[in-house]
Design a protein around this motif. Structure first.
Motif, PDB file in Angstrom:
ATOM      1  N   ARG A 135      13.602  -7.293   0.673  1.00 15.17           N
ATOM      2  CA  ARG A 135      13.649  -8.609   0.070  1.00 15.17           C
ATOM      3  C   ARG A 135      15.051  -8.900  -0.272  1.00 15.17           C
ATOM      4  O   ARG A 135      15.777 -10.115  -0.075  1.00 15.17           O
ATOM      5  N   ARG A 167       6.452 -13.650   2.934  1.00 18.39           N
ATOM      6  CA  ARG A 167       5.572 -12.492   2.661  1.00 18.39           C
ATOM      7  C   ARG A 167       4.330 -12.860   3.454  1.00 18.39           C
ATOM      8  O   ARG A 167       3.918 -13.950   3.028  1.00 18.39           O
ATOM      9  N   VAL A 213       6.780  -8.089   4.326  1.00 19.91           N
ATOM     10  CA  VAL A 213       7.996  -8.878   4.132  1.00 19.91           C
ATOM     11  C   VAL A 213       8.662  -9.319   5.508  1.00 19.91           C
ATOM     12  O   VAL A 213       8.877  -8.105   6.294  1.00 19.91           O
TER      13      VAL A 213
END
Lengths: 355, 249
Positions: A314, A341, A346
């Protein structure tokens, strides 16, 4: 990029997350001894976490970049790392190009295995689903062997994320903490019932020293004898990664990446996944202790480590390199980056504007 | 007691679990291991990474993050295990392994003759007369643990193990017989060699023998050995696979 190996270091092999799926055929898994460090290194250079990199043991190699340009990152053990004799931080991607010399010399702190990850990963054949080197059978990696001086290694094509990840650094809290002198966590079983109460107590309360017989296959430990009830031999069964095997002599052997798939000795416990790498980063002469945890606690620890990888992905998605260089067409411009997401995964989304 | 009343679930860390059916080397116990393996392969289990069948247990490697709660996962495995039966399937597969016995490929044939008191032809006859059950693979890539050798052939291991035994060597160690899939050290009495490659990393599939299969040795002469070796080298050799019921597969 193309690298030429000027000096190979002590034991430098190509490893990814291992050759899973063939243990039932007697094929050891191999793969990185510290998978978390490998995953982080790959993320830093814009790769997928599980791609192949160089695993460096104790004494590193010197490599010349002979063609192209790209990113590299070194993670894992605290090793001296220079590019053209200038010291470079670990856990961070740096750009290198033709003419540069990369040197990983001696260890200068904790750990004994470092990972040199390269953008585009290493261009090696995929053998039975993996690029990992299994030295004993000469399978995978660079011709099934450790690197030698004069070898030339190519990287795969650069990825859209390569240049966007330049200088990206793994924050301190997401680096695996291998320094702690905490006991290694284990889950008892599969054959803990083959030991006396005294034997179990000895195992959990004693200090064991890592012997010189410590390699990618396993670590033999020296220390108080662990007492069996009636014998150490069983009908051969599977040896899971991190199993603590106790043969007739009563001294534990921790079974690691290159372990044989099956064996006929009792296994008192299995190391919790994160602690397998903690042990693999220790060296002969150092001591270890064991502490039992529940299966649920061990799974929670494994999940927590996995979550750190998700967090780093992330962070990479929201990272904006100071030296953004267009990818794809030379005229392409990156206008947006998103972290999405979906079903718990992710995804990094890059919007590229083409003329 | 050979077979447990109820299969045992043995913890094997946070990413593996072993389902154990008994505490002896028994073809009926192993048949349950192979059945459980097939049931799991067909059963759409989320998070199963791979299965390792051994003599009397099946180890299930799993991804704890994908599995989620392990308690119902283990329960489901245990229930499936309880449903298996100790019956060896009648239509089992037999793989025929051609072997050139004696001579340069069987440097220890004389030891076996001396120990058993049988002439070479009789040793070959008895070694090729039965089908061997493959309980499991392990030790080195592609090494099969075979059961069923005629006990009159049993010969102790060499006192001094060899540093290198060439791949394809067929040997006897005590009551066991086996084939070396890769060059490796070892103390088995070598009686012959197969031109087949039991383990070929580039092969499709890479391994010739699977657990639960039967192995039948066929005696060949040196000329046929060379012919097959050439076919193996050029990847044109098709292994001979039969079924227990007699049809060619």
């Amino acid at each position: 990029m193309i690298f030429e190996v000027l000096s190979p270091g002590l034991l430098t092999t190509v490893q990814d997350l291992g050759r899973w799926g063939y243990q039932g055929k007697g094929m050891p898994v191999a793969g990185a001894m510290d998978p978390q460090a490998l995953k982080i290194g790959n993320i830093l250079v814009g790769n997928d976490p599980g791609e192949a990199a160089l695993e460096i043991t104790l004494m590193g190699p010197t490599l010349a970049v002979v063609e192209g340009e790209g990113l590299i990152a070194v993670t894992g053990a605290e090793i001296a790392f220079t590019v053209n004799d200038i010291e470079v931080p670990l856990w961070q991607s740096v750009k290198v190009q033709a003419g540069d010399t990369i040197t990983l010399s001696a260890l200068k702190g904790h750990g004994c295995r470092a990972y040199l990850c390269v953008s585009g990963s290493l261009d090696m054949p995929i053998v039975m689903g993996s690029k990992s080197t299994y030295l004993r059978a000469g399978v995978g990696g660079f011709n099934g062997r450790a690197l030698k001086a004069g070898d030339r290694i190519s990287t795969g094509p650069l990825k859209p994320l390569t240049w966007l990840s330049a200088d990206f650094s793994c924050p301190e809290h997401l680096r695996p903490d291998r320094k702690l002198d905490l006991p290694l966590r284990v889950v008892l079983g599969p054959q803990d019932d083959a030991f006396t109460e005294k034997g179990l107590k000895t195992f959990l309360e004693s200090e064991y020293t890592i012997t010189n017989e410590a390699d990618r296959m396993g670590y033999r430990l020296e220390g108080p004898v662990i007492e069996h009830k009636s014998g150490a031999d069983i009908i051969s069964d599977a040896i899971p990664l991190g199993a603590v095997q106790v043969p007739g002599h009563g001294k534990p052997i921790c079974m690691l990446a290159d372990r044989q798939t099956t064996g006929g000795y009792t296994k008192i416990a299995v190391l919790s996944t994160p602690d397998i790498a903690v042990l693999a980063q220790r060296i002969p002469g150092q001591t270890v202790q064991f502490k039992t945890i529940s299966l649920e606690e061990s799974i929670a620890a494994t999940k927590a480590e996995r979550e750190q990888i998700e967090e780093l992905l992330r962070l990479r998605a929201s990272y904006r390199s100071r030296r953004v260089i267009p990818v794809g067409s030379p005229k392409a411009k990156i206008s947006e980056r998103w972290a999405l997401r979906v079903n718990g995964n992710v995804y990094e989304v890059i919007v590229e504007e083409l003329d | 007691m050979a077979e447990y009343l109820e299969p045992k679930v043995l913890y094997a860390g946070d990413s593996a679990v072993t389902i154990e059916f008994g505490d002896s080397i028994d073809i009926k116990v192993n048949a349950r291991v192979q059945q459980l393996r097939q049931l799991i392969e067909r059963g759409q289990f989320t998070g199963v990474v791979e299965l390792v069948p051994t003599y009397r247990s099946l180890t299930v490697y799993f991804d704890p993050v994908a599995v989620g709660d392990v308690t119902p996962f283990f329960e489901r495995l245990k229930k499936l295990a309880a449903d298996t039966k100790g019956e060896v399937p009648e239509g089992g597969l037999i793989i025929v392994i051609p072997v050139c016995y004696g001579g340069e490929f069987g440097p220890d044939m004389q030891n076996v003759i001396d120990h058993t008191g049988l002439p070479e032809e009789e040793i070959i006859k008895r070694h090729t007369a039965v089908d061997y059950y493959c309980y499991m693979l392990g030790f080195t890539p592609g090494f099969s643990y075979l059961g069923g050798m005629d006990e009159s052939l049993a010969t102790p291991r060499l006192k001094e193990p060899r540093k290198v035994i060439p791949a394809g060597s067929v040997g006897i160690a005590g009551k066991q017989t086996g084939i070396y899939p890769i060059d490796s050290p070892g103390g088995w009495q070598l009686i012959g060699r197969t031109p087949l490659r039991l383990f070929d990393p580039q092969g499709q599939p890479p391994f010739l023998i699977d657990a639960g299969m039967w192995v039948r040795f066929r005696s060949i002469d040196r000329k046929e050995y060379d012919e097959i070796a050439l076919q193996v080298a050029t990847r044109t050799y098709k292994p001979e696979i039969l079924t227990k019921s007699g049809d060619v597969k």
